[in-house]
Motif scaffolding. Structure first.
Motif, short mmCIF file in Angstrom:
data_model
loop_
_atom_site.label_atom_id
_atom_site.label_comp_id
_atom_site.label_asym_id
_atom_site.label_seq_id
_atom_site.Cartn_x
_atom_site.Cartn_y
_atom_site.Cartn_z
N VAL A 1 2.66 -1.92 -6.26
CA VAL A 1 2.07 -1.03 -5.22
C VAL A 1 0.50 -1.21 -5.86
CG1 VAL A 1 1.38 1.41 -4.84
CG2 VAL A 1 3.78 0.39 -4.68
N TRP B 1 4.36 3.51 2.60
CA TRP B 1 5.53 4.37 1.97
C TRP B 1 5.53 5.71 2.29
CZ3 TRP B 1 9.55 3.12 -1.36
CH2 TRP B 1 9.47 1.85 -1.75
N ASP C 1 0.97 -1.17 0.23
CA ASP C 1 -0.03 0.08 -0.10
C ASP C 1 0.96 1.23 -0.08
OD1 ASP C 1 -2.10 1.55 0.33
OD2 ASP C 1 -2.22 1.61 2.41
N VAL C 2 0.51 2.46 -0.24
CA VAL C 2 1.20 3.56 -0.26
C VAL C 2 1.27 4.38 1.06
CG1 VAL C 2 1.79 5.95 -1.42
CG2 VAL C 2 1.36 3.72 -2.59
N ASP C 3 -0.20 5.02 1.10
CA ASP C 3 -0.47 6.09 2.40
C ASP C 3 -0.33 5.26 3.70
OD1 ASP C 3 -0.66 8.22 0.75
OD2 ASP C 3 -2.50 7.92 0.29
N ASP D 1 -6.80 -3.01 3.43
CA ASP D 1 -5.61 -3.73 3.24
C ASP D 1 -5.80 -5.31 3.66
OD1 ASP D 1 -4.26 -1.57 2.03
OD2 ASP D 1 -3.57 -1.11 4.23
N ILE E 1 -2.78 2.75 -8.70
CA ILE E 1 -3.36 3.74 -7.65
C ILE E 1 -4.85 4.17 -7.99
CG2 ILE E 1 -0.92 4.91 -7.52
CD1 ILE E 1 -2.03 7.26 -9.06
N SER F 1 -2.81 0.79 -4.39
CA SER F 1 -3.06 1.88 -3.29
C SER F 1 -4.51 2.36 -3.86
CB SER F 1 -2.14 2.96 -3.38
OG SER F 1 -2.30 4.17 -2.84
N LYS G 1 -8.98 -3.49 -3.60
CA LYS G 1 -7.69 -4.06 -3.78
C LYS G 1 -7.71 -5.51 -3.92
CE LYS G 1 -5.62 -0.35 -0.87
NZ LYS G 1 -4.79 -0.16 0.12
N GLY H 1 0.50 -3.46 4.32
CA GLY H 1 -0.66 -2.70 4.64
C GLY H 1 -0.78 -2.01 6.08
N GLU I 1 2.86 8.23 -7.95
CA GLU I 1 2.90 7.15 -8.90
C GLU I 1 4.42 7.39 -9.79
OE1 GLU I 1 0.65 5.46 -13.13
OE2 GLU I 1 -0.02 7.11 -12.13
#
Length: 168
Positions: free
Chosen positions: A62, A25, A20-22, A117, A85, A64, A90, A112, A72
């Motif tokens: 990824v 990452w 996942d991103v937020d 997630d 994204i 997200s 998901k 996640g 991205e």
């Protein structure tokens, strides 16, 4: 935690790392500009580990729910070919990628931090989360990084995988 030594053995079988991103990452914070833009920060050490993993032949993906052209672009510059994204479901995308032969759940981990997630975490070989994930994920994940999202969690997990396979 008793489960951690068993989990360390699982890192040896991983060839695909899905993130996942937020909150993973990034630290999950958003800076809102006057014109309504949303800004995030990413850790350069996480980025370095991502580049190193891609160069070593790992697949980094990824998935997200967030949308950011800048995020991205950053992830693609790190070498990721699969950056999805704005994903509302998901698990559906994960299943599509499995069906297309892009992901083998038996050699994949997912990282996640929040409820969207949850289903994907349960579908992979190794479920991971940052130290500041929501309680439901902390209870479910096999590996909990000692680092928070956006503050070294990604580096920690990538490095553990690569070190367990003598590729770091």
């Amino acid at each position: 935690m008793e489960r951690q030594p068993v989990v360390f053995d699982k890192f040896k079988s991983i060839d695909t790392l899905i993130f996942d991103v937020d909150g993973v990452w990034t630290n999950g914070d958003l800076l809102i500009t006057e014109d309504g833009g949303l800004l995030r920060t990413m850790n350069t050490k996480d980025g370095y580990a991502g580049v190193k993993a891609v160069k070593a032949g790992y697949q980094l993906i990824v998935i997200s729910g967030g949308t950011s052209k800048g995020v991205e672009d950053r992830l693609r510059k790190l070498g990721m070919s699969e950056v999805h994204i704005g994903v509302q479901d998901k698990m559906a995308l994960f299943n599509d990628m499995v069906a297309a032969g892009k992901i083998n759940p038996g050699t994949s981990l997912f990282v996640g931090d929040d409820l969207p997630d949850f289903d994907v975490l349960k579908a992979v070989y190794l479920s991971c989360c940052p130290a500041d994930a929501v309680p439901e994920l902390l209870d479910e994940c096999e590996y909990i990084s000692p680092y928070e999202g956006g503050k070294g969690c990604v580096r920690d997990i990538i490095e553990r995988v690569m070190r367990s396979q003598d590729k770091w």
